[in-house]
Design an enzyme around this catalytic site. Structure first.
Site, PDB file in Angstrom:
ATOM      1  N   GLU A  35      57.789 -32.734  21.834  1.00  0.00           N
ATOM      2  CA  GLU A  35      57.300 -34.096  21.664  1.00  0.00           C
ATOM      3  C   GLU A  35      57.463 -34.769  23.024  1.00  0.00           C
ATOM      4  O   GLU A  35      58.570 -34.754  23.565  1.00  0.00           O
ATOM      5  CB  GLU A  35      58.251 -34.815  20.702  1.00  0.00           C
ATOM      6  CG  GLU A  35      57.691 -35.155  19.371  1.00  0.00           C
ATOM      7  CD  GLU A  35      58.755 -35.819  18.523  1.00  0.00           C
ATOM      8  OE1 GLU A  35      59.593 -35.084  17.963  1.00  0.00           O
ATOM      9  OE2 GLU A  35      58.750 -37.056  18.445  1.00  0.00           O
ATOM     10  N   ARG A 261      69.892 -24.191  16.584  1.00  0.00           N
ATOM     11  CA  ARG A 261      69.809 -24.950  17.830  1.00  0.00           C
ATOM     12  C   ARG A 261      70.938 -24.547  18.744  1.00  0.00           C
ATOM     13  O   ARG A 261      71.996 -24.129  18.297  1.00  0.00           O
ATOM     14  CB  ARG A 261      70.010 -26.450  17.573  1.00  0.00           C
ATOM     15  CG  ARG A 261      69.121 -27.109  16.634  1.00  0.00           C
ATOM     16  CD  ARG A 261      69.582 -28.548  16.426  1.00  0.00           C
ATOM     17  NE  ARG A 261      69.230 -29.406  17.550  1.00  0.00           N
ATOM     18  CZ  ARG A 261      68.024 -29.926  17.717  1.00  0.00           C
ATOM     19  NH1 ARG A 261      67.055 -29.679  16.870  1.00  0.00           N
ATOM     20  NH2 ARG A 261      67.770 -30.709  18.745  1.00  0.00           N
ATOM     21  N   LYS A 271      67.524 -35.892  22.427  1.00  0.00           N
ATOM     22  CA  LYS A 271      66.784 -36.788  23.313  1.00  0.00           C
ATOM     23  C   LYS A 271      67.183 -38.240  23.110  1.00  0.00           C
ATOM     24  O   LYS A 271      67.256 -38.999  24.059  1.00  0.00           O
ATOM     25  CB  LYS A 271      65.283 -36.595  23.109  1.00  0.00           C
ATOM     26  CG  LYS A 271      64.765 -35.433  23.940  1.00  0.00           C
ATOM     27  CD  LYS A 271      63.268 -35.330  23.874  1.00  0.00           C
ATOM     28  CE  LYS A 271      62.883 -34.494  22.697  1.00  0.00           C
ATOM     29  NZ  LYS A 271      61.463 -34.224  22.604  1.00  0.00           N
TER      30      LYS A 271
END
Ligand code: ATP
Ligand code: MG
Length: 554
Positions: A35, A261, A271
């Site tokens: 993104e 992750r 983020k």
């Protein structure tokens, strides 16, 4: 394909090998779907290495696709930074960069298809009402009063939504699945919402935007992705992913697989938190060398090979875990230990005056660029009456364990002669500022001829030719292993994560070597920072010579 030394196998590679063997696919297609709402971090590097690595190893292809369905948080500057980071890591995407927004027209068409099939409806319930009706993990949800609106009305309402006739939040398009599903994501998820936002790719063309879950699977199918690899938090969403693909007319069935992750100690990999660090100026931008971003690691002096090696060492599993920072540091240390030329710098300088060395004379000595690799050649270094040495390398008195310079004793100057300290000069606070010594001219590259043993070796920089420089020494950015678990993670920022030293470096280090940086003998691996100028060189310490992390917690 067999497991190679180069690429240890993992459960995803095993699935792919099985699919290839069974003829489910002829070629493998993966994608990396960031993104564009922040810079990439080391966690993304794991996903990049996995997706691009698999494509390369199985003669497939990997797309770079920006998942840009949330125009409010996105920025073209992030798009550019992400492209640069992927390339820097050594990967190339197949064809042009893709954007989910390339498919807005098609996505809109598929939404209409679901409406026409009676599988989607426009809901005018407020957000609160929707939350209310959603139920909980233990309680089924309730059907919305709009759930059974007829197809023609839904089509008309969706067209009005698309034409900008409804305000943000007034209505949304929902998939009609199952309000009692044990998977919350299947309880009639919203697939389109109204948003009057300018989009970095499509401008003002749209005022309705598709949701991530609806967009991602269709984008994968449009691109012919075979294996859609994502992190474990999307495990439940896989049901929705499959539902959408099954219920629209598209003849490609990508499969989603989830892996864990990367979590790294003493930093944050989200983020949202990284943006906060930047916006609140806890760090000096996205590429601050303390940041776990790819841009930060690059500026710190990490090489692409070291980051790829790290991703290889951590592997790919379904198990959540926390990786130690020392793992990452070992990778760059292993790389630079072999590849980095040696040089000398003094971070806490005091003067060393060689009283029996002629005033005004400069001797040129030769120093190997690497102790174990002759192919890296030698360089010339100046040696004169006045040198700089580290303050810590001198003591007026010390026991035998101190293998450096002691008053009345001898030490070898790296790549040069043996010197003996004779007397000192101090400042008003009693700190030694100058050490006066004698050198033994017979000891260049050899031991003293009378059999004296000189054990210690210290580094130095010639005062006539050495250049003043700034050295930035970095430490972990946080004081606790898992800052994300704190109520307020910025409370546990390490105030000493950056220490700046003014020192001296040997002449001639004008641009970073091919390896990315140097080993400054006895002090660590360093690279020139982007703020370095001819007037003042600025060096970042990439990593120390030894693992200092292992000791933390003792
Ligand atoms: P963040 O939580 O940092 O905001 P994200 O998942 O929102 O990350 P995206 O840009 O959506 O960031 O991520 C692109 C890809 O990178 C996704 O496939 C995502 O699963 C993967 N990814 C993100 N963070 C990690 C991580 N820590 N470890 C491994 N893969 C990750
Ligand atoms: Mg995301």
């Amino acid at each position: 394909m067999a497991e190679t030394d180069n690429h240890p196998t993992n459960f995803i590679r095993q699935i792919i090998e099985k699919d290839l063997a069974a003829g489910v696919h002829d070629t493998i297609k993966t994608r990396f779907p960031p993104e564009p709402n922040g810079f990439l971090h080391i966690g993304h590097a794991k996903s990049i290495c996995l997706n691009f690595g698999i494509a390369a190893d199985y003669q497939g292809t990997c797309n770079l696709r920006f998942d840009d369905t949330n125009p409010v948080k996105e920025d073209i500057a992030y798009v550019n930074a992400i492209k640069e980071d992927v390339n820097w890591l050594g990967f190339s995407w197949d064809g042009d960069v893709r954007y989910s927004s390339d498919y807005f027209e098609q996505l809109h068409g598929y939404a209409l298809e679901l409406i026409n099939k009676g599988l989607a409806y426009v809901d005018f319930s407020s957000q609160d009402e929707m939350r209310e009706m959603r139920g909980t993990l233990t309680q089924p949800g309730k059907n919305s009063p709009y759930r059974d609106t007829d197809v023609a009305t839904n089509r008309r309402e969706f067209e009005k939504m698309t034409a900008g006739e409804y305000a943000e939040g007034q209505c949304s398009l929902r998939a009609k699945i199952d309000m009692a599903s044990p998977f919350m994501c299947l309880r009639d998820p919203v697939i389109y919402r109204v948003k009057f936002a300018h989009h970095h790719q499509t401008g003002d063309k749209w005022c309705v935007y598709p949701m991530y879950d609806f967009t991602h699977c269709i984008s994968d199918a449009i691109e012919g992705i075979t294996h859609s690899l994502c992190t474990l938090e999307f495990q439940d969403n896989r049901r929705l992913y499959d539902w959408v693909i099954e219920n629209i007319s598209i003849d490609c069935t990508p499969r989603q697989y989830e892996f864990s992750r990367l979590n790294l100690e003493y930093t944050v990999l989200s983020k949202r938190r990284l943006i906060q660090l930047v916006e609140e100026h806890h760090v000096d931008g996205w590429d601050d060398p303390r940041m776990p971003t790819i841009a930060g690691l690059r500026r710190r002096g990490y090489t692409p090979a070291s980051v790829r090696e790290f991703c290889k060492r951590i592997g790919v599993t379904k198990m959540d875990n926390m990786v130690e920072m020392s793992m990452l540091e070992a990778c760059i240390r292993d790389d630079l230990n072999v590849a980095a030329p040696r040089a000398m710098a003094v971070l806490n300088p005091i003067k060393l005056v060689i009283e029996n060395f002629p005033q005004g004379q400069v001797e040129t000595l030769s120093a190997p660029n690497h102790p174990n690799d002759e192919s890296m050649g030698k360089r010339e270094i100046a040696f004169s009456r006045e040198l700089w040495i580290e303050a810590e390398d001198f003591r007026e008195a010390a026991n035998k364990k101190f293998k450096r310079l002691v008053l009345g004793k001898e030490v070898r100057l790296r790549n040069a002669y043996v010197v003996k300290a004779e007397r000192v000069e101090k400042d008003a606070d009693g700190n030694v500022t100058v050490v006066y010594c004698q050198y033994d001219p017979e000891t260049l590259g050899k031991d003293p001829s009378d059999g004296r043993k000189v054990k210690g070796v210290i580094h130095w920089v010639d005062a006539t030719s050495g250049e003043e420089a700034e050295f930035r020494l970095y430490d972990r950015l946080f004081n606790v292993p898992n800052p994300a678990a704190e109520e307020n993670f910025t409370d546990v920022i390490n105030p000493d994560s950056l220490v700046v030293k003014k020192g001296i470096v040997e002449a001639g280090l004008n641009e970073n070597p091919a390896s990315g940086g140097w080993q400054f003998e006895r002090t660590g691996y360093f690279c020139l920072d982007k703020t370095s100028t001819a007037a003042l060189k600025v060096f970042n310490r990439t990593v120390g010579l030894r693992d200092t992390w292992a000791k933390i917690g003792d």
